[in-house]
Write a protein that holds these residues in place. Structure first.
Motif, short mmCIF file in Angstrom:
data_model
loop_
_atom_site.label_atom_id
_atom_site.label_comp_id
_atom_site.label_asym_id
_atom_site.label_seq_id
_atom_site.Cartn_x
_atom_site.Cartn_y
_atom_site.Cartn_z
N UNK A 163 4.20 -2.19 1.27
CA UNK A 163 3.90 -3.09 0.17
C UNK A 163 2.45 -3.51 0.34
N UNK A 164 1.68 -3.35 -0.72
CA UNK A 164 0.27 -3.75 -0.74
C UNK A 164 0.15 -4.85 -1.77
N UNK A 165 -0.33 -6.01 -1.35
CA UNK A 165 -0.54 -7.12 -2.27
C UNK A 165 -2.03 -7.35 -2.37
N UNK A 166 -2.53 -7.35 -3.59
CA UNK A 166 -3.96 -7.52 -3.86
C UNK A 166 -4.31 -9.00 -4.04
N UNK A 167 -5.59 -9.30 -3.97
CA UNK A 167 -6.07 -10.68 -4.13
C UNK A 167 -5.62 -11.30 -5.45
N UNK A 168 -5.46 -10.48 -6.50
CA UNK A 168 -5.05 -11.00 -7.80
C UNK A 168 -3.54 -10.98 -7.98
N UNK A 169 -2.78 -10.75 -6.91
CA UNK A 169 -1.32 -10.73 -6.85
C UNK A 169 -0.70 -9.50 -7.51
N UNK A 170 -1.49 -8.47 -7.80
CA UNK A 170 -0.93 -7.20 -8.21
C UNK A 170 -0.27 -6.59 -6.97
N UNK A 171 0.77 -5.79 -7.15
CA UNK A 171 1.53 -5.25 -6.02
C UNK A 171 1.71 -3.75 -6.20
N UNK A 172 1.45 -2.99 -5.14
CA UNK A 172 1.75 -1.56 -5.08
C UNK A 172 2.76 -1.32 -3.97
N UNK A 173 3.69 -0.42 -4.23
CA UNK A 173 4.60 0.08 -3.20
C UNK A 173 4.21 1.54 -2.98
N UNK A 174 3.94 1.90 -1.72
CA UNK A 174 3.47 3.24 -1.41
C UNK A 174 4.36 3.86 -0.35
N UNK A 175 4.85 5.09 -0.63
CA UNK A 175 5.66 5.78 0.36
C UNK A 175 4.77 6.61 1.29
N UNK A 176 5.39 7.30 2.24
CA UNK A 176 4.64 8.03 3.25
C UNK A 176 3.97 9.29 2.71
N UNK A 177 4.33 9.71 1.50
CA UNK A 177 3.66 10.83 0.85
C UNK A 177 2.59 10.35 -0.13
N UNK A 178 2.23 9.08 -0.05
CA UNK A 178 1.20 8.44 -0.88
C UNK A 178 1.59 8.31 -2.35
N UNK A 179 2.88 8.38 -2.67
CA UNK A 179 3.34 8.10 -4.02
C UNK A 179 3.37 6.58 -4.20
N UNK A 180 2.86 6.11 -5.34
CA UNK A 180 2.70 4.67 -5.52
C UNK A 180 3.40 4.20 -6.79
N UNK A 181 4.12 3.08 -6.65
CA UNK A 181 4.75 2.39 -7.77
C UNK A 181 4.07 1.03 -7.88
N UNK A 182 3.65 0.69 -9.08
CA UNK A 182 2.98 -0.59 -9.31
C UNK A 182 3.96 -1.62 -9.86
N UNK A 183 3.88 -2.84 -9.32
CA UNK A 183 4.65 -3.98 -9.82
C UNK A 183 3.63 -5.05 -10.20
#
Length: 167
Positions: free
Chosen positions: A85-105
C-alpha cells in the motif's frame, strides 16, 4: 550547399519528442525499507525504488510509468494480500503487487473531509488500517476497496491490532 548541410544536421540531431517527459526523482534519504524475499523496496524522499539483493539490479518507480501520483508518504506490505500500500501526501492510495500491477484507490483523496492526512499504517492480514487525523480507515488490500472509516474527530497517531482488538 547550405541546404544539404542543414538537412544532414537535422538528421543527426536527437531531441526529446514533443509531449514526452523524463522524471529525475531524488533518492537521497531512505525513510522506510520493506523487504520481500530478495527485494528491498525503499521509500526515499517520497520516491520508490526496488533493489534486488541477488542480482544487484535497481528499478525505480514514477508517476509517468507506473504510479498514480507523486510524493509517497507511507508504504507497507501485506504478505497475505501480496500487495504494497502506497499512500501519497495528498492521501491518494495505490496498491501494488509483486509484478508491479497497480490499483488506485482515490476515495480518501477525493473525500471532502477535514484532517484526512494519514499518520501511520498498520497491517493485519490482508487489512490495512490507516491512522488519520479524523480517526482511521480500513482497506481490504486483497480486494482493493475501502471497507470502512471511523470518524472520531481526534488525531489518531497509530493503530495496533492485539488479540482481535483495535487499539
Amino acid at each position: 550547399y547550405w541546404l544539404c548541410l542543414i538537412g544532414s544536421s537535422a538528421l543527426t540531431l536527437h531531441a526529446q519528442e514533443l509531449g514526452e517527459w523524463n522524471v529525475y526523482p531524488s533518492y537521497q534519504t531512505a525513510t522506510k525499507n520493506v523487504c520481500v524475499g530478495s527485494m528491498v523496496y525503499s521509500l526515499m524522499n517520497g520516491n520508490l525504488l526496488r533493489y534486488d539483493t541477488e542480482d544487484q539490479s535497481v528499478k525505480t518507480y514514477d508517476y509517468l510509468h507506473e504510479l498514480n501520483d507523486v510524493s509517497i508518504s507511507h508504504i507497507a506490505y501485506s504478505s497475505e494480500a501480496k500487495r504494497f500500500i502506497l499512500v501519497y501526501d495528498n492521501q491518494n492510495i495505490d496498491l501494488m503487487d509483486l509484478e508491479d500491477n497497480i490499483v488506485n484507490i482515490a476515495s480518501l483523496k477525493d473525500k471532502a473531509i477535514a484532517g484526512k492526512e494519514v499518520n501511520n499504517i498498520c497491517i493485519d492480514g490482508k487489512l490495512a488500517y490507516l491512522a488519520t487525523q479524523f480517526g482511521y480507515v480500513v482497506i481490504d488490500m486483497a480486494e482493493g476497496v475501502i471497507l470502512d472509516s471511523y470518524v472520531f474527530n481526534i488525531n489518531v497517531q497509530d493503530v495496533a491490532i492485539c488479540n482481535g482488538n483495535i487499539w
